[in-house]
Design an enzyme around this catalytic site. Structure first.
Site, PDB file in Angstrom:
ATOM      1  N   GLY A 217       0.824  -1.208   0.000  1.00 28.68           N
ATOM      2  CA  GLY A 217       0.000   0.000   0.000  1.00 28.68           C
ATOM      3  C   GLY A 217       0.853   1.251   0.000  1.00 28.68           C
ATOM      4  N   ASN A 218       0.223   2.385   0.223  1.00 30.45           N
ATOM      5  CA  ASN A 218       0.984   3.629   0.331  1.00 30.45           C
ATOM      6  C   ASN A 218       0.319   4.543   1.359  1.00 30.45           C
ATOM      7  OD1 ASN A 218      -0.939   5.495  -1.081  1.00 30.45           O
ATOM      8  ND2 ASN A 218      -0.568   4.027  -2.731  1.00 30.45           N
ATOM      9  N   ARG A 219       0.867   5.733   1.547  1.00 30.73           N
ATOM     10  CA  ARG A 219       0.468   6.568   2.680  1.00 30.73           C
ATOM     11  C   ARG A 219      -0.676   7.531   2.367  1.00 30.73           C
ATOM     12  NH1 ARG A 219       5.273   9.693   3.717  1.00 30.73           N
ATOM     13  NH2 ARG A 219       4.058  10.586   5.406  1.00 30.73           N
ATOM     14  N   SER A 220      -1.335   7.366   1.239  1.00 28.35           N
ATOM     15  CA  SER A 220      -2.418   8.311   0.893  1.00 28.35           C
ATOM     16  C   SER A 220      -3.601   8.148   1.846  1.00 28.35           C
ATOM     17  CB  SER A 220      -2.876   8.056  -0.546  1.00 28.35           C
ATOM     18  OG  SER A 220      -4.008   8.841  -0.817  1.00 28.35           O
TER      19      SER A 220
END
Ligand code: PMT
Length: 423
Positions: A217-220
């Protein structure tokens, strides 16, 4: 909102007759600040209070701030149709804070006190700023009532997420008076180019599952995309929000499609884009996904470092751009293809890389934003950006809130829509 933008919005209300309705919640004290802001900007402010509101702030406070008596009862004046007169005098009405009870009355058309009776007589633009506990805001009845009001043309602003009465934290806090003033100024402007347009907005990060427990995933957080969806909706657009997993409350009047993976986001966006006027891609889409999804949790001892094989995800925006080019070259466009607006997450505001993405993916506008600073990019309420347009536009936006940046982006989209109509 800060500085000149706030004063500018208040001045747009100069000379206007504002009806300010206040209902009974702890945030009623902020309505006093709102009244002061409006009077300072040159508006005439007439306050009406529910009996509950007077438990929090007295009529004398509002009378002192506005220079006019604040009314509480339907028979306050000998004038038999007090509420009708108050409604007729108003150029714009704002209800802040609006409790779950007041919103329910508005949606149902109930008129059992001065505030709700006046509401049912209004023909001017109406802004409603909800404030309540998170549980009340999330309740299906409240959400249905809000959707009903938005459908009828009421401009719903907020609520914010933050500290609530009793020390609780969550969505339900009244937005700042400055944000309410900005929404009122927007509601009074003549019909906007985004009004009635179909806009698809993507927000949040995608998750690419490895097994039932793990994902890439990512930090958005979704904050940028949700601010854009809210702003487009505020300007009268019909907004379809395609969102990765997030904790944010659904913006009022917006239809949300929840997705998890890049492939799911692609399917939703391509389907919705068919008859969209604008597509705004603020989502952080994972560029890669695991080649194999393991149905059983991979045991630690079997997961070797570096052993998760990856394959490339489709680039949704590039697909939309290519599709538009193809349809244009075939001359087979059933209607104008959507305007394409993308974001670029960069560790500097490198113009060349931004322009390269703009042209490579066939966008009309790209918003290059910083993701290497504490006050910009992922999971914060502020941002720093550089807007680049296919038409040569170049505009730097220094530190600002994501809500304000959304306003700047929407201004630019509206300018492009006007250009398109004229060409
Ligand atoms: O959600 P927040 O916490 O508020 O953070 C906001 C944000 C930093 C995520 C947002 O402002 C932002 O920059 N979003 C785009 C991030 C990104 O994916 O940038 P990119 O340079 O990798 O992609 C460029 C564009 O192509 C983007 O519009 C992206 O949505 C799109 N893209 C990318 C990859 C892919 N497979 N498909 C795409 O459509």
């Amino acid at each position: 909102m800060v500085g000149f933008a706030q004063d500018f919005a208040a001045k747009e209300l100069s000379g206007r007759h504002v009806l300010l309705g206040v209902s009974g919640g702890i945030a009623a004290y902020k309505a006093a600040a709102l009244a002061r802001e409006l009077v300072k900007g040159g508006a005439t402010v007439q306050v009406v209070l529910t009996p509950g509101a007077t438990q929090f702030v007295g009529a004398a406070t509002f009378a002192g701030l506005t220079g006019r008596p604040a009314h509480t009862g339907i028979f306050d004046e000998a004038h038999a149709i007090h509420h009708v007169r108050l409604a007729r005098e108003a150029d714009i009405a704002v209800f802040a804070p609006a409790t779950a009870n007041l919103i329910a009355k508005f949606a149902a058309g109930l008129a059992d006190d001065l505030v709700s009776s006046t509401f049912t007589c209004l023909t001017c633009p109406v802004v409603v700023a909800p404030a309540m506990h998170t549980e009340m805001w999330s309740h299906t009845a409240t959400q249905d009532n809000i959707a009903t009001l938005a459908r009828r043309g009421v401009l719903v602003v907020g609520p914010d997420e933050g500290e609530l009465a009793g020390g609780d934290v969550g969505p339900g806090r009244l937005v700042d008076p400055a944000t309410i003033v900005a929404a009122m100024a927007a509601a009074l402007r003549p019909s906007r180019p985004l009004a009635g347009q179909r806009v698809v907005v993507t927000a949040g990060g995608t998750r690419e599952p490895i097994d039932p427990v793990r994902y890439i995933g990512n930090r958005s957080s979704g904050k940028m995309g949700y601010a854009l969806a809210a702003e487009c909706s505020r300007r009268g657009a019909r907004v379809e929000l395609v969102s990765g997993p997030t904790w944010l409350p659904e913006p009022a009047g917006v239809s949300t499609h929840s997705v998890e993976t890049a492939l799911q986001m692609r399917d939703a966006v391509l389907e919705l884009a068919v008859d969209a006027d604008v597509v705004i891609k603020a989502a952080a889409v994972a560029d890669f996904r695991p080649t194999v999804y393991h149905r059983q949790k991979i045991r630690k001892e079997h997961l070797e470092l570096g052993s998760v094989e990856l394959e490339r995800n489709p680039d949704i925006l590039a697909e939309l751009g290519a599709d538009r080019r193809r349809r244009q070259s075939e001359g087979a466009i059933p209607g104008p293809a959507p305007l394409l607006v993308g974001f670029a997450a960069e560790t500097d505001l490198e113009e060349e890389r931004g322009r390269d993405k703009l042209h490579r993916k066939g966008m009309d506008l790209i918003v290059v934003n910083r993701v290497d600073m504490a006050d910009a990019g992922f999971n914060v309420d502020t941002n720093r950006a550089l807007l680049l347009g296919a038409d040569g536009l170049r505009a730097e936006v220094g530190l600002t809130t994501k809500a304000e940046l959304a306003g700047v982006v929407c201004d630019q989209i509206e300018a492009l829509l006007v250009q398109r109509q004229q060409s």
